[in-house]
Design an enzyme around this catalytic site. Structure first.
Site, PDB file in Angstrom:
ATOM      1  N   ARG A 101       0.887  -1.185   0.000  1.00  0.00           N
ATOM      2  CA  ARG A 101       0.000   0.000   0.000  1.00  0.00           C
ATOM      3  C   ARG A 101       0.913   1.219   0.000  1.00  0.00           C
ATOM      4  NH1 ARG A 101      -5.381   1.078   1.911  1.00  0.00           N
ATOM      5  NH2 ARG A 101      -5.639   3.115   2.915  1.00  0.00           N
ATOM      6  N   HIS A 128      -6.926   1.487  -6.970  1.00  0.00           N
ATOM      7  CA  HIS A 128      -7.199   0.685  -5.772  1.00  0.00           C
ATOM      8  C   HIS A 128      -7.913  -0.593  -6.221  1.00  0.00           C
ATOM      9  CE1 HIS A 128      -7.605  -0.456  -1.761  1.00  0.00           C
ATOM     10  NE2 HIS A 128      -8.333   0.525  -1.259  1.00  0.00           N
ATOM     11  N   GLN A 131      -9.894  -3.086  -3.792  1.00  0.00           N
ATOM     12  CA  GLN A 131     -11.193  -2.584  -3.351  1.00  0.00           C
ATOM     13  C   GLN A 131     -12.258  -2.879  -4.389  1.00  0.00           C
ATOM     14  OE1 GLN A 131     -12.130  -0.812  -0.325  1.00  0.00           O
ATOM     15  NE2 GLN A 131     -14.077  -1.475  -1.206  1.00  0.00           N
ATOM     16  N   ASP A 224     -16.582   8.573  -2.819  1.00  0.00           N
ATOM     17  CA  ASP A 224     -15.380   8.347  -2.016  1.00  0.00           C
ATOM     18  C   ASP A 224     -15.017   9.670  -1.370  1.00  0.00           C
ATOM     19  OD1 ASP A 224     -13.143   7.039  -0.938  1.00  0.00           O
ATOM     20  OD2 ASP A 224     -11.879   7.590  -2.632  1.00  0.00           O
ATOM     21  N   CYS A 264     -16.086   2.935  -0.276  1.00  0.00           N
ATOM     22  CA  CYS A 264     -14.979   2.081   0.157  1.00  0.00           C
ATOM     23  C   CYS A 264     -14.585   2.316   1.616  1.00  0.00           C
ATOM     24  CB  CYS A 264     -13.778   2.273  -0.754  1.00  0.00           C
ATOM     25  SG  CYS A 264     -12.954   3.869  -0.619  1.00  0.00           S
ATOM     26  N   ARG A 292     -13.843  -7.302   1.297  1.00  0.00           N
ATOM     27  CA  ARG A 292     -12.415  -7.142   1.074  1.00  0.00           C
ATOM     28  C   ARG A 292     -11.682  -8.432   1.444  1.00  0.00           C
ATOM     29  NH1 ARG A 292      -9.986  -2.068   1.168  1.00  0.00           N
ATOM     30  NH2 ARG A 292      -8.045  -3.250   0.935  1.00  0.00           N
TER      31      ARG A 292
END
Length: 309
Positions: A101, A128, A131, A224, A264, A292
């Protein structure tokens, strides 16, 4: 051949479907697959803070019979004295996969070029993709299928999340709308990549500035945070620019009656989305957060299988 998952289209649409089918199986039978039994170790590296990514990968690796090795760049040489490629060459002698990450997509690409074990993008400034596997799994669960659905993203269309929604959504055969103001629209090259994929899957991408038109007839409503990690100094400007793109109950009412809302997380309640939407009957964000775990487990199983082929 070593396969990596650096952006959503690192896999084909057919492979995406295969991974999601496996994720559904693993959700039904959580300990059915043990490819990391030994236990084998997976390095999980964090340049950025995390809740869902850290927990889901750590738990998922353990579920698969492995041992998660959590590393922060502050406690390692990565990004300081050592390049991503050199770090990868050290890790590949001791771990079965590397999850990172980070900030720059370029670092992930350099790491993948320098290693013989799978490298997974657990978030970068550009994408991402993990996700999105969870999100599409969630949409499948609530809608039965993804082909032909309309999904609308609101907010910063140039964000990593928007880029991944554009790519993964079209890969899943969806019609993806991105509603964002001028200056916040997705990168042209990513939109073009998605449109090429859409020629195969029947999916499409539409970029809009009209908030209400973007909602009309939508099956999935998405947003988001407006202020991602690394953008804190831009908060005041972003709140002004994106203020008209909040997902409200009134906006949800313009979507289909059975539309679902996904996010998310973490959410800035009252900014990009009202609490009434997050906590409302159309919200499926807690299923999405759980998924996830299942999606990332399926991804790791799938990547490890490719190593043996």
């Amino acid at each position: 051949m070593t396969r990596h998952f650096l952006r959503d289209d690192s896999i084909t649409p057919a492979e995406q479907a295969e991974i999601l089918d496996l994720a559904a199986e693993l959700k039904r039978d959580r300990w059915a697959q043990q490819p990391l039994a030994g236990p084998q170790t997976v390095a999980v590296i964090f340049d950025k803070s995390s809740t869902r990514t850290r927990v889901s990968f750590a738990v998922g690796i353990a579920d698969l019979g492995g041992s998660p090795l959590i590393i922060t760049t502050a406690s390692s040489q990565l990004g300081g004295k050592e390049t991503p490629a050199d770090t990868a060459r050290v890790l590949e002698r001791q771990v079965s996969a590397i999850v990172w990450r980070t900030y720059a997509q370029k670092g992930l690409e350099e790491m993948a070029e320098g290693t013989r074990v799978p490298v997974v993008n657990a978030l970068s400034d550009d994408f991402h993709p993990c996700q999105l596997l969870a999100d599409i799994l969630t949409i499948r669960e609530h809608k039965g299928a993804t082909q032909g659905l309309t999904m609308t993203f609101y907010g910063d269309g140039r964000s990593n999340m928007a880029h991944s929604y554009v790519l993964s959504g079209v890969m899943a055969g969806m019609h993806v709308r991105v509603a964002s103001p001028e200056g916040y629209q997705p990168r042209a090259d990513i939109v073009e990549d998605a449109r090429r994929i859409g020629e195969e899957t029947g999916g499409s991408v539409t970029i809009l500035t009209d908030v209400e038109a973007a909602a009309d007839g939508s099956d999935v409503m998405v947003t988001d945070t407006w202020v991602s990690m690394g953008k804190e100094e831009e908060k005041a400007q972003r709140l002004r620019d994106l203020g008209g793109y909040k997902v409200t109950t009134e906006l949800m009412a313009r979507a289909k009656d059975d539309a679902i809302f996904i996010h998310c997380l973490p959410a800035d309640r009252g900014y990009e989305v009202d609490s009434e939407v997050i906590d409302g009957p159309q919200s499926v964000i807690w299923d999405e957060a759980e998924n996830r775990l299942h999606a990332q487990k399926a991804l790791l199983v799938w990547l490890l299988r490719q190593q043996g082929e």
